[in-house]
Design a protein around this motif. Structure first.
Motif, mmCIF file in Angstrom:
data_model
loop_
_atom_site.group_PDB
_atom_site.id
_atom_site.type_symbol
_atom_site.label_atom_id
_atom_site.label_comp_id
_atom_site.label_asym_id
_atom_site.label_seq_id
_atom_site.Cartn_x
_atom_site.Cartn_y
_atom_site.Cartn_z
ATOM 1 N N ILE A 86 0.821 -1.198 0.000
ATOM 2 C CA ILE A 86 0.000 0.000 0.000
ATOM 3 C C ILE A 86 0.863 1.260 0.000
ATOM 4 O O ILE A 86 0.487 2.289 -0.566
ATOM 5 C CB ILE A 86 -0.978 -0.003 1.200
ATOM 6 C CG1 ILE A 86 -2.004 1.128 1.045
ATOM 7 C CG2 ILE A 86 -0.229 0.082 2.525
ATOM 8 C CD1 ILE A 86 -3.128 1.061 2.067
ATOM 9 N N GLU A 87 2.051 1.190 0.615
ATOM 10 C CA GLU A 87 2.949 2.347 0.619
ATOM 11 C C GLU A 87 3.412 2.674 -0.805
ATOM 12 O O GLU A 87 3.509 3.847 -1.188
ATOM 13 C CB GLU A 87 4.166 2.079 1.508
ATOM 14 C CG GLU A 87 3.857 1.956 2.986
ATOM 15 C CD GLU A 87 3.314 0.590 3.376
ATOM 16 O OE1 GLU A 87 2.881 0.431 4.533
ATOM 17 O OE2 GLU A 87 3.341 -0.339 2.521
ATOM 18 N N SER A 88 3.681 1.633 -1.596
ATOM 19 C CA SER A 88 4.089 1.845 -2.992
ATOM 20 C C SER A 88 2.938 2.408 -3.815
ATOM 21 O O SER A 88 3.125 3.304 -4.646
ATOM 22 C CB SER A 88 4.573 0.528 -3.602
ATOM 23 O OG SER A 88 5.696 0.025 -2.912
ATOM 24 N N ALA A 89 1.744 1.886 -3.577
ATOM 25 C CA ALA A 89 0.577 2.388 -4.300
ATOM 26 C C ALA A 89 0.336 3.861 -3.989
ATOM 27 O O ALA A 89 0.059 4.667 -4.887
ATOM 28 C CB ALA A 89 -0.653 1.561 -3.935
ATOM 29 N N ALA A 90 0.443 4.226 -2.709
ATOM 30 C CA ALA A 90 0.224 5.623 -2.316
ATOM 31 C C ALA A 90 1.250 6.538 -2.977
ATOM 32 O O ALA A 90 0.918 7.642 -3.426
ATOM 33 C CB ALA A 90 0.292 5.742 -0.798
ATOM 34 N N ILE A 95 -0.635 10.274 -2.983
ATOM 35 C CA ILE A 95 -1.463 10.574 -1.811
ATOM 36 C C ILE A 95 -0.892 9.843 -0.599
ATOM 37 O O ILE A 95 -0.082 8.930 -0.732
ATOM 38 C CB ILE A 95 -2.946 10.158 -2.021
ATOM 39 C CG1 ILE A 95 -3.053 8.651 -2.308
ATOM 40 C CG2 ILE A 95 -3.567 10.956 -3.152
ATOM 41 C CD1 ILE A 95 -4.484 8.177 -2.470
ATOM 42 N N GLU A 96 -1.319 10.252 0.582
ATOM 43 C CA GLU A 96 -0.869 9.611 1.808
ATOM 44 C C GLU A 96 -1.584 8.265 1.991
ATOM 45 O O GLU A 96 -2.722 8.090 1.554
ATOM 46 C CB GLU A 96 -1.153 10.511 3.010
ATOM 47 C CG GLU A 96 -0.428 11.851 2.979
ATOM 48 C CD GLU A 96 1.069 11.686 3.158
ATOM 49 O OE1 GLU A 96 1.481 10.681 3.786
ATOM 50 O OE2 GLU A 96 1.824 12.549 2.679
ATOM 51 N N VAL A 97 -0.904 7.338 2.657
ATOM 52 C CA VAL A 97 -1.499 6.028 2.926
ATOM 53 C C VAL A 97 -2.803 6.186 3.704
ATOM 54 O O VAL A 97 -3.815 5.543 3.386
ATOM 55 C CB VAL A 97 -0.516 5.126 3.707
ATOM 56 C CG1 VAL A 97 -1.210 3.855 4.180
ATOM 57 C CG2 VAL A 97 0.691 4.767 2.847
ATOM 58 N N LEU A 147 -5.608 7.306 1.463
ATOM 59 C CA LEU A 147 -6.077 6.200 0.638
ATOM 60 C C LEU A 147 -6.995 5.279 1.449
ATOM 61 O O LEU A 147 -8.091 4.921 0.994
ATOM 62 C CB LEU A 147 -4.864 5.425 0.105
ATOM 63 C CG LEU A 147 -5.068 4.420 -1.033
ATOM 64 C CD1 LEU A 147 -3.751 4.159 -1.746
ATOM 65 C CD2 LEU A 147 -5.634 3.104 -0.525
ATOM 66 N N GLN A 148 -6.572 4.933 2.648
ATOM 67 C CA GLN A 148 -7.377 4.050 3.503
ATOM 68 C C GLN A 148 -8.697 4.701 3.887
ATOM 69 O O GLN A 148 -9.742 4.044 3.918
ATOM 70 C CB GLN A 148 -6.580 3.677 4.744
ATOM 71 C CG GLN A 148 -5.378 2.791 4.456
ATOM 72 C CD GLN A 148 -4.480 2.591 5.656
ATOM 73 O OE1 GLN A 148 -4.309 3.506 6.478
ATOM 74 N NE2 GLN A 148 -3.889 1.409 5.779
ATOM 75 N N ARG A 149 -8.652 5.996 4.181
ATOM 76 C CA ARG A 149 -9.871 6.699 4.597
ATOM 77 C C ARG A 149 -10.895 6.755 3.461
ATOM 78 O O ARG A 149 -12.096 6.560 3.682
ATOM 79 C CB ARG A 149 -9.512 8.107 5.061
ATOM 80 C CG ARG A 149 -10.709 8.892 5.604
ATOM 81 C CD ARG A 149 -10.292 10.211 6.229
ATOM 82 N NE ARG A 149 -9.693 11.106 5.247
ATOM 83 C CZ ARG A 149 -8.399 11.404 5.215
ATOM 84 N NH1 ARG A 149 -7.567 10.868 6.093
ATOM 85 N NH2 ARG A 149 -7.929 12.230 4.310
ATOM 86 N N ARG A 150 -10.416 7.010 2.244
ATOM 87 C CA ARG A 150 -11.336 7.081 1.105
ATOM 88 C C ARG A 150 -11.954 5.725 0.808
ATOM 89 O O ARG A 150 -13.121 5.638 0.424
ATOM 90 C CB ARG A 150 -10.598 7.618 -0.122
ATOM 91 C CG ARG A 150 -10.200 9.082 -0.010
ATOM 92 C CD ARG A 150 -9.433 9.558 -1.228
ATOM 93 N NE ARG A 150 -9.034 10.952 -1.096
ATOM 94 C CZ ARG A 150 -8.309 11.623 -1.985
ATOM 95 N NH1 ARG A 150 -7.886 10.991 -3.083
ATOM 96 N NH2 ARG A 150 -7.985 12.881 -1.783
#
Length: 332
Positions: free
Chosen positions: A249-253, A258-260, A263-266
């Motif tokens: 997920i860090e690579s995707a962010a 965007i921040e990790v 991304l998780q919040r959305r």
């Protein structure tokens, strides 16, 4: 009223390939640049509907730095005239005047874009073709806005088949000296540090008959539906990167800019999770590979990041309801 979650900005993959074709003209080994821009390593090998926008912006900046302003201007002009503009002009079927053609173009563009909106506006006694951006001003600086402005001007030139220049231009940046030299425009007035990119058009220019150049038309393939949810747009953005297994997920962010936690919040707003989206993409890939009996199931498992076949088999059956071998017997 709840706030709408913004989509991941995406670019159609056919346009990403056009930018890579530009890169090939100035770089013998394109893959280090592709990696530096954070584009998928297999972008030229596997067809996808979309790629994330930020890596394309990175690529444009790298191309601009490598090529220099004059060569960069020539390269993006070439891409606009040979790829981008023909792809839109080919969709224009009913317009007789420039105004009607630009109205049709706005409909097509806005239907597929997740990151920008194009409008033909009538403001303060003038007509404007403007592009509103859904990303930070910093990402528009220099090379990106240079491309946008080149596209807008060449779209009008392509539709009217004449060497035309706008009387007025609005930019989000203040870098105009190099633009003036490279865009082949005459006596245009620039307004800088604005919220949109745009060009002015007179009533007489909008009434000009359009000419659709023979030979620009290409066979249109069925276009993918634009995602309407953040989770769906994230899935489209991640697909090109998961051909070699899982993506942290860090690579995707980082790829998306965007921040990790953002991304998780959305995703949480839409009752989705990053791990489930990745797993869904990987198992769709697994199901496609499973129909080819020449690919061993063990290789499919390892390509998806599973260290052993039993672990993969349990996960596959949990998602599909069938063991890998049973699924293969039914679908191949």
């Amino acid at each position: 009223m709840s706030k709408v979650t913004p989509l991941v900005p995406l670019i159609k993959s056919q346009y990403a390939i056009a930018f890579i074709d530009i890169l090939k003209q100035i770089d013998d080994d394109i893959y280090p640049t592709i990696a530096k821009a954070q584009l998928p390593e297999n972008i030229l090998d596997i067809e996808h509907d979309y790629v994330p926008q930020l890596p394309l912006i990175n690529l444009l900046n790298i191309i601009g730095e490598k090529a220099g302003p004059d060569k960069y201007s020539q390269l993006i002009w070439q891409a606009c005239r040979q790829v981008f503009i023909p792809s839109y002009i080919d969709k224009i079927k009913h317009a007789k005047t420039l105004e009607q053609a630009l109205d049709e173009f706005c409909v097509f563009f806005n239907r597929e874009s997740t990151h920008s909106t194009v409008k033909l506006r009538h403001l303060f006694g003038r007509h404007w073709l403007i592009r509103e951006h859904r990303f930070s001003k910093e990402l528009l600086a220099d090379f990106r806005e240079h491309f946008i402005l080149t596209f807008m001007i060449e779209l009008v030139r392509g539709l009217t088949q004449r060497q035309w220049s706008p009387k007025e231009i609005v930019l989000t940046t203040d870098s105009i000296d190099k633009l003036k030299q490279s865009l082949l425009i005459d006596d245009s007035q620039f307004y800088v540090n604005r919220s949109v990119t745009g060009i002015s058009l007179s009533s007489e220019e909008l009434a000009h008959p359009i000419k659709l150049k023979l030979g620009w038309h290409k066979t249109q393939t069925e276009q993918p539906l634009k995602p309407t949810l953040f989770a769906d747009s994230l899935k489209q953005a991640l697909k090109p990167y998961l051909g070699l297994g899982r993506l942290p997920i860090e690579s995707a962010a980082s790829i998306l800019g965007i921040e990790v936690r953002t991304l998780q919040r959305r995703l949480k707003v839409e009752n989705a999770s990053y791990s489930n989206i990745v797993e869904n993409i990987l198992f769709n890939q697994a199901c496609e590979m499973m129909t080819d009996r020449n690919i061993p199931i063990s290789r499919i498992a390892s390509s998806l990041g599973y260290s052993d076949l039993p672990h993969f088999s349990r996960a596959f059956k949990r998602i599909t309801g069938l063991s890998p071998r049973a699924y293969r017997r039914q679908h191949s």
